[in-house]
Motif scaffolding. Structure first.
Motif, PDB file in Angstrom:
ATOM      1  N   GLY A  48     -21.004  30.786 -27.218  1.00  0.00           N
ATOM      2  CA  GLY A  48     -20.759  30.804 -25.784  1.00  0.00           C
ATOM      3  C   GLY A  48     -19.955  29.582 -25.391  1.00  0.00           C
ATOM      4  N   LYS A  74     -23.020  32.704 -22.200  1.00  0.00           N
ATOM      5  CA  LYS A  74     -24.040  32.207 -23.129  1.00  0.00           C
ATOM      6  C   LYS A  74     -23.973  32.953 -24.454  1.00  0.00           C
ATOM      7  N   SER A  78     -24.049  27.537 -27.653  1.00  0.00           N
ATOM      8  CA  SER A  78     -23.111  27.370 -26.546  1.00  0.00           C
ATOM      9  C   SER A  78     -22.446  26.006 -26.625  1.00  0.00           C
TER      10      SER A  78
END
Length: 129
Positions: A48, A74, A78
């Motif tokens: 993400g 997400k 991330s």
């Protein structure tokens, strides 16, 4: 003075265009990150990112070359680009995980790249109200 580690905790810092924030370096970091997640057992890793820019897209292209998908939103892992701090912040990983990514990156380990339909894809997550 050179840093002993590429990552400072869960952060990667640098100026765009200078190591480690060059397109080539970020590509390799993304590739190593995806490889690590596959080794760790993620069937289809997802990265993400919070914004589409030079730093996140360079990292994302490497991640997709490793077979992972990238989403603006997400993912399993991330990465937040804080441009004002010149930092990429990695969420969803422990510091030890990033040490292992760094180990893959700087070792003699062959980092495999995917081909054809195995290459990951990029999409933008829709906000659901």
């Amino acid at each position: 003075m050179l840093s002993k580690s590429l990552f400072d905790g869960k952060e990667l810092r640098g100026d765009l265009g200078d190591y480690p924030f060059t397109a080539e370096s970020l590509f390799r970091i993304g590739l190593a990150l995806c490889t690590y997640l596959v080794i760790k057992g993620e069937e289809k890793p997802t990265l993400g990112i919070n914004v589409l820019d030079f730093a996140t897209m360079s990292l994302a292209v490497g991640f997709m070359a490793g077979g992972g998908d990238v989403v603006v939103g997400k993912g399993n892992v991330s990465v937040i680009h804080r441009e004002e701090e010149n930092a990429l912040i990695f969420e969803g990983l422990d510091e030890i995980d990033l040490k292992k990514v760094e180990s893959i990156l700087f070792s003699r380990y062959h980092i495999p790249r995917k081909r054809g339909k195995e290459v990951g894809r990029l999409w933008i997550q829709e906000n659901k109200l």
